[in-house]
Scaffold this motif. Structure first.
Motif, PDB file in Angstrom:
ATOM      1  N   ILE A   1      35.582   9.826 102.476  1.00 27.54           N
ATOM      2  CA  ILE A   1      36.212  10.634 101.691  1.00 27.54           C
ATOM      3  C   ILE A   1      35.206  11.670 101.143  1.00 27.54           C
ATOM      4  O   ILE A   1      35.384  12.747 100.959  1.00 27.54           O
ATOM      5  CB  ILE A   1      36.965   9.962 100.330  1.00 27.54           C
ATOM      6  N   ILE A   2      34.065  11.391 100.533  1.00 24.12           N
ATOM      7  CA  ILE A   2      33.184  11.991  99.988  1.00 24.12           C
ATOM      8  C   ILE A   2      32.643  13.093 100.901  1.00 24.12           C
ATOM      9  O   ILE A   2      31.784  14.088 100.533  1.00 24.12           O
ATOM     10  CB  ILE A   2      31.990  11.473  99.002  1.00 24.12           C
TER      11      ILE A   2
ATOM     12  N   VAL B   1      34.691   5.117 100.976  1.00 22.69           N
ATOM     13  CA  VAL B   1      34.152   6.126 100.159  1.00 22.69           C
ATOM     14  C   VAL B   1      33.490   7.064 100.752  1.00 22.69           C
ATOM     15  O   VAL B   1      33.424   8.289 100.628  1.00 22.69           O
ATOM     16  CB  VAL B   1      33.130   5.457  98.961  1.00 22.69           C
TER      17      VAL B   1
ATOM     18  N   SER C   1      42.468  12.138  94.727  1.00 25.79           N
ATOM     19  CA  SER C   1      42.789  11.826  93.401  1.00 25.79           C
ATOM     20  C   SER C   1      43.925  12.396  92.773  1.00 25.79           C
ATOM     21  O   SER C   1      44.764  11.597  91.980  1.00 25.79           O
ATOM     22  CB  SER C   1      41.829  12.367  92.520  1.00 25.79           C
TER      23      SER C   1
ATOM     24  N   LEU D   1      34.997   7.619  93.337  1.00 25.15           N
ATOM     25  CA  LEU D   1      35.005   8.946  93.948  1.00 25.15           C
ATOM     26  C   LEU D   1      34.635  10.046  93.081  1.00 25.15           C
ATOM     27  O   LEU D   1      33.837  10.958  93.192  1.00 25.15           O
ATOM     28  CB  LEU D   1      36.536   9.209  94.585  1.00 25.15           C
TER      29      LEU D   1
ATOM     30  N   THR E   1      40.905  14.702  89.112  1.00 23.64           N
ATOM     31  CA  THR E   1      39.361  14.423  89.321  1.00 23.64           C
ATOM     32  C   THR E   1      38.742  13.660  88.193  1.00 23.64           C
ATOM     33  O   THR E   1      38.061  12.602  88.431  1.00 23.64           O
ATOM     34  CB  THR E   1      38.607  15.371  90.102  1.00 23.64           C
TER      35      THR E   1
ATOM     36  N   ASN F   1      31.115   9.945  92.260  1.00 31.92           N
ATOM     37  CA  ASN F   1      30.132  10.406  93.420  1.00 31.92           C
ATOM     38  C   ASN F   1      30.092  12.074  93.012  1.00 31.92           C
ATOM     39  O   ASN F   1      29.027  12.600  93.076  1.00 31.92           O
ATOM     40  CB  ASN F   1      30.729  10.085  94.491  1.00 31.92           C
ATOM     41  N   TYR F   2      31.170  12.750  92.727  1.00 30.76           N
ATOM     42  CA  TYR F   2      30.979  14.097  92.509  1.00 30.76           C
ATOM     43  C   TYR F   2      30.003  14.567  91.345  1.00 30.76           C
ATOM     44  O   TYR F   2      29.298  15.426  91.375  1.00 30.76           O
ATOM     45  CB  TYR F   2      32.403  14.761  92.195  1.00 30.76           C
TER      46      TYR F   2
ATOM     47  N   ILE G   1      37.751  14.836  97.559  1.00 23.74           N
ATOM     48  CA  ILE G   1      38.070  13.806  96.304  1.00 23.74           C
ATOM     49  C   ILE G   1      39.259  14.429  95.559  1.00 23.74           C
ATOM     50  O   ILE G   1      40.220  13.325  95.207  1.00 23.74           O
ATOM     51  CB  ILE G   1      36.762  14.048  95.538  1.00 23.74           C
TER      52      ILE G   1
ATOM     53  N   THR H   1      39.034   5.158  92.699  1.00 20.36           N
ATOM     54  CA  THR H   1      39.017   6.519  92.287  1.00 20.36           C
ATOM     55  C   THR H   1      37.988   6.877  91.315  1.00 20.36           C
ATOM     56  O   THR H   1      37.343   8.060  91.412  1.00 20.36           O
ATOM     57  CB  THR H   1      40.400   7.073  91.498  1.00 20.36           C
TER      58      THR H   1
END
Length: 459
Positions: A198-199, A195, A210, A367, A69, A370-371, A206, A364
């Motif tokens: 996935i999120i 996106v 990843s 992603l 990640t 975003n986290y 994620i 990626t």
């Protein structure tokens, strides 16, 4: 728009001036000394732990997932476009300063991983939350809450305006547009949709994506660069000589290259190096905090490998490829510069392959960031802020295809600097905790080894 670009350029020059560069390198150097060159001595152990960590203890994902990640967020356009941009502005010597930043940055990344686990907490949804905002608050004390808030606010800005959206989407749209002719606006909307899908699943979703995409894309890119270097192996010694001489003397104008002084090489090399590996930025510990482990130092070692993989391996391959093929002196777009290097060996297929790598790298990264932004929002507003943030993040991704490249990178650099300052202050203040946790972990390993040897001798 031109006035805004000039203004932001001046802000960027100030943000990435000598105070921040000195703080970045100085923090890494101090940690390197206090931890006894841990990035060299314990690197074999760290690389082994990527695949052998026992994943005992609390956490949302395994250590490998946490690393992937973090790598998803770091191995991105900085490794391709960022390296080319640094060399285009600062000459081949910028690569040397990227190495320097990465070397001390490995110690910085180690410390970030240690503190992430040491001071993490569980949020109202039962998910792990950690990172600089938590080790500032819980490690340095309540009076430092404003610094923690500033970091979290800056983290949200980087996610929404910097590394997390615009610069990545811009790279994706330009690559696909060059290959297919599809309008950038359409591409950015498609990317935003993917996106969003996935999120919704949070860190586990994620991490799952990843863990599959990051190793695959990294190996493909490393293999392609390796082939280019193998074909041009006789030029490798000359390339290293050029990089080293340019690092300390600057580089005269050559071809389309405007020429650079030593200051350019240092500032561009360090800034792009941090943009790529994020050591000192404070982003990676947010992912590290989700790892299943009971030993802060264990995750610190695993986190440290992220900088090694990102900068010492991948950025080096990109930089050497640019210097050896001679395309570094070209004028024009940085992404096209790297494409030209690939085309010297692979022809039109090389440009297409690089575009695919760039798209995967950038996707990626979106992603991962975003986290990071989500955890910062949770710190600022609680879990109730996560859903509105995700919606806003998706909208910003969709907007990414509408902005100018130069403006995108300038904004990304500025908000990166805002994020780095509070994190570096915390690392310096809590360096004693990092040293203490390190000693505790290796004493445990030594005790475990002695017990194991004793049991073997008795049997």
């Amino acid at each position: 728009m031109e006035q805004l670009t000039v203004f932001l350029g001046k802000v960027n020059d100030f943000a990435w001036g000598w105070p921040l560069l000195t703080l970045l390198l100085g923090t890494g150097l101090l940690l390197t000394i206090r931890l006894g060159l841990i990035q060299i001595i314990k690197l074999p152990k760290a690389l082994k732990l990527i695949f052998t960590a026992k994943n005992y203890g609390d956490g949302d994902i395994n250590s490998f997932g946490a690393l992937c990640t973090a790598l998803a967020a770091t191995v991105g356009t900085g490794n391709i476009v960022g390296v080319a941009t640094a060399i285009a502005a600062g000459g081949p010597g910028a690569l040397f300063w990227m190495w320097t930043a990465a070397f001390v940055g490995m110690a910085t990344k180690y410390a970030e991983g240690v503190l992430a686990i040491k001071y993490r907490k569980v949020d109202e949804n039962g998910q792990m939350s950690g990172g600089p905002m938590y080790y500032i608050l819980n490690g340095m004390g309540e009076k430092w809450r404003p610094l923690a808030i500033f970091f979290a606010f800056s983290g949200v800005l980087v996610a929404l305006l910097g590394i997390g959206t615009f610069s990545q989407v811009n790279s994706i749209t330009s690559s696909i547009n060059n290959l297919t002719g599809i309008p950038p606006q359409v591409i950015s909307i498609i990317v935003a949709s993917l996106v969003g899908i996935i999120i919704i699943g949070g860190i586990k979703s994620i991490s799952k994506v990843s863990s599959k995409v990051v190793p695959f894309m990294a190996m493909i890119y490393i293999l392609a660069c390796g082939i280019i270097l193998a074909i041009n192996f006789k030029a490798i010694p000359t390339a290293f000589a050029t990089i080293l001489s340019s690092a300390f003397t600057g580089h005269a104008a050559l071809g389309g290259f405007a020429g650079a002084i030593m200051k350019d090489a240092i500032s561009k090399g360090v800034a792009r190096g941090v943009f790529s590996n994020e050591s000192g930025l404070g982003s990676a510990p947010i992912a590290a905090a989700a790892a299943k482990t009971q030993w802060p130092a264990e995750q610190g070692l695993i986190s440290m490998t992220g900088t090694f993989i990102d900068s010492i391996i991948i950025c080096t391959l990109t930089g050497l490829t640019l210097v050896i093929t001679g395309v570094w002196s070209m004028s024009g777009d940085a992404a096209l510069m790297t494409q030209s290097a690939f085309s010297t060996v692979f022809g039109n297929f090389g440009a297409a392959a690089l575009s695919i790598c760039l798209v995967l790298f950038a996707f990626t990264t979106i992603l991962g960031w975003n986290y990071y932004g989500e955890r910062c929002i949770e710190f600022l507003f609680g879990v109730k802020g996560i859903t509105p943030y995700r919606i806003l993040f998706i909208c910003m991704v969709a907007l990414g295809g509408f902005l100018k490249v130069s403006l995108v990178w300038t904004i990304a650099d500025i908000v990166n600097a805002l994020m780095a300052f509070p994190n570096l202050i915390a690392l310096l203040a809590l360096s004693g905790v990092v040293v203490s946790e390190t000693k505790k972990y290796f004493e445990h390993l030594k005790s475990e080894e002695l017990t194991s040897n004793k049991d073997k001798s008795l049997s």
